[in-house]
Design an enzyme around this catalytic site. Structure first.
Site, PDB file in Angstrom:
ATOM      1  N   ASP A   1     -11.660  13.439 -25.830  1.00 31.37           N
ATOM      2  CA  ASP A   1     -12.118  13.525 -24.448  1.00 31.37           C
ATOM      3  C   ASP A   1     -12.994  12.303 -24.162  1.00 31.37           C
ATOM      4  O   ASP A   1     -13.934  12.039 -24.918  1.00 31.37           O
ATOM      5  CB  ASP A   1     -12.928  14.826 -24.285  1.00 31.37           C
ATOM      6  CG  ASP A   1     -13.457  15.029 -22.866  1.00 31.37           C
ATOM      7  OD1 ASP A   1     -13.216  14.177 -22.001  1.00 31.37           O
ATOM      8  OD2 ASP A   1     -14.135  16.054 -22.647  1.00 31.37           O
TER       9      ASP A   1
ATOM     10  N   HIS B   1      -9.767  17.270 -23.278  1.00 31.56           N
ATOM     11  CA  HIS B   1     -10.431  17.553 -22.008  1.00 31.56           C
ATOM     12  C   HIS B   1      -9.627  18.542 -21.165  1.00 31.56           C
ATOM     13  O   HIS B   1      -8.411  18.420 -21.050  1.00 31.56           O
ATOM     14  CB  HIS B   1     -10.665  16.273 -21.207  1.00 31.56           C
ATOM     15  CG  HIS B   1     -11.532  16.530 -20.002  1.00 31.56           C
ATOM     16  ND1 HIS B   1     -12.894  16.598 -20.104  1.00 31.56           N
ATOM     17  CD2 HIS B   1     -11.232  16.801 -18.713  1.00 31.56           C
ATOM     18  CE1 HIS B   1     -13.403  16.883 -18.911  1.00 31.56           C
ATOM     19  NE2 HIS B   1     -12.412  17.012 -18.047  1.00 31.56           N
TER      20      HIS B   1
ATOM     21  N   SER C   1     -16.421  20.141 -16.698  1.00 28.66           N
ATOM     22  CA  SER C   1     -16.153  18.769 -16.264  1.00 28.66           C
ATOM     23  C   SER C   1     -17.081  18.366 -15.108  1.00 28.66           C
ATOM     24  O   SER C   1     -18.300  18.433 -15.259  1.00 28.66           O
ATOM     25  CB  SER C   1     -14.671  18.671 -15.908  1.00 28.66           C
ATOM     26  OG  SER C   1     -14.269  17.342 -15.838  1.00 28.66           O
TER      27      SER C   1
END
Ligand code: NAG
Ligand code: NAG
Ligand code: NAG
Length: 410
Positions: A350, A380, A192
């Site tokens: 995501d 995600h 991320s």
């Protein structure tokens, strides 16, 4: 009085969030476990909103609860030697194989940046600690887990600079030899926002004329790569998806640059591009860089360009937005060409899926060797869910595939 009000609001927040419609498609793996896990995140997010409205604590301050809940004290065990150190003034946790058989073979190394939208998270969280140990034992590697400083206390470029300083420090021959690391086998990696830092560091390092030791590989796990277009098909398709709804990602982006709420509102409307960033929109043009199957029925419209009048976001965040150290997708092909080989993981459900997909397209067309692994049932943050009570099968599969790639490519 104030406390009672807060208690009522807490309860109301918890109750409402349980009944909020959660549009999780049935294609998502272990859907009901995810819906339940998401209840916790939504409840916390509502509480954080209320707390901020009441002036008790800012939103991210409450959200940090996630980090504390999973907090661990990293300690050595019979297989892994753990030490807390400072690299060029930045806190790091170093994980090394306990067996000091350095005479046999020099080791690989992975410099890892945790996720959390530049605002949350820590190396000292159970899932990151567990992942680092796995990397050490399965790759016979040294893992440097970086405790970079967070927003809102620190804004861009502090997070990037902390990351960069650690990598520069570690890649000195004297430091590498201290840890028995092979200078030809060092990777950066992160999930991320950590993937954002890893990608940005890899780019800047290649352009640094004084840098002698270079990276062998970069492994980017559902990375954040651009702030200019927050309406890509994946942002639209997944705007209400668990763990990272669009509002939260926009909040992370705006907090990375400034705590001025005007930027958050401009970004929510995708109307935050200044004349300065507008010239870079061509690098995040999803109608050009997304494979057709991901463009689906979405029609491309370039984000509008807003002149910076006094009601708009101030000019400093606008400069940051156009900075590739924040948005690694914004570099021309000439910069991509010399990058180390890459592993990119993307998930279907995501908002950041298309950031990853666009980077894959652009890296490949610049001639960089890329392994792209897409998870059609993935969401995600999935990689973090390896521990009870939210232990997802997909998290273990992702970890195995990621480590296998490092085994073959680092
Ligand atoms: C985006 O790409 C499409 C197709 O390649 C092109 O027609 C369009 O002009 C591009 N727009 C921008 C803003 O780059
Ligand atoms: C895109 O444009 C086509 C043709 O104008 C239209 O039929 C379609 O509904 C549009 N798609 C979306 C998602 O708006
Ligand atoms: C508006 O943006 C331009 C270009 O980015 C910059 O040169 C100018 O100083 C900005 N003006 C204000 C008032 O912020």
């Amino acid at each position: 009085m104030r406390f009672e009000g807060f208690a009522v609001v807490l309860l109301a927040g918890a109750l409402t969030s349980y009944y909020v419609y959660s549009p999780v498609p049935s294609e998502v793996e272990e859907k009901w476990k995810l819906v339940l896990t998401d209840c916790f995140f939504r409840t916390l997010s509502h509480l954080a909103d209320f707390s901020e409205v009441l002036g008790l604590k800012d939103y991210m301050g409450v959200m940090m609860f996630i980090t504390f809940v999973e907090g661990v004290v990293p300690v050595s065990d019979e297989r892994v030697l753990v030490s807390e150190e400072q690299f060029d003034g930045v806190e790091v946790v170093v994980y090394q194989p306990a067996q000091q058989d350095a005479s046999v073979e020099l080791r690989r190394a992975v410099i890892y940046f945790h996720g959390g939208g530049w605002c949350l998270g820590s190396t000292r969280m159970g899932p990151y600690d567990q992942l680092a140990r796995k990397l050490v034992t399965e790759l016979n590697a040294v893992v440097v887990s970086v405790e970079y400083r967070l927003a809102p206390a620190h804004h861009f470029p502090v997070q990037f600079e902390d990351a960069y300083h650690v990598v520069k420090h570690f890649l000195q021959n004297s430091v590498l030899s201290q840890y028995y690391v092979d200078p030809g086998r060092v990777a950066v990696s992160g999930d991320s926002a950590g993937g954002n830092l890893a990608a940005a560091v890899a780019q800047q390092l290649q352009q640094d004329p004084d840098q002698k030791v270079q990276l062998k590989a970069q492994a980017l796990l559902y990375p954040v790569l651009q702030a200019l277009d927050l309406n890509t098909p994946s942002y639209q398709q997944n705007q209400h998806m668990p763990i990272l709804p669009r509002t939260l990602m926009v909040r992370f982006w705006s907090e990375y640059f400034t705590s001025d709420k005007r930027l958050f509102h401009a970004m929510m409307a995708n109307a935050h591009n200044s004349p300065e960033s507008a010239t870079l929109l061509k690098f995040v043009n999803w109608s050009a860089f997304l494979p057709e199957s991901f463009r689906q029925a979405y029609n491309y419209t370039a984000p509008p360009v807003v002149e910076n009048e006094s009601s708009g976001p101030s000019s400093s965040p606008q400069r940051s937005m156009a900075d590739p150290r924040a948005s690694p997708l914004l570099v021309p092909d000439s910069v991509l060409r010399s990058l180390p080989k890459a592993y990119v993981l993307t998930c279907e459900y995501d908002v950041l899926r298309d950031d990853g997909l666009m980077y894959v397209t652009r890296l490949r067309s610049a001639g960089v060797e890329v392994t792209h692994q897409h998870y059609p049932g993935g969401f995600h943050g999935a990689l973090m869910f390896t521990m009870w009570p939210s232990d997802f099968e997909i998290a273990h599969r992702m970890t195995e595939n990621y480590i296998r790639w490092l085994q073959l490519n680092l």
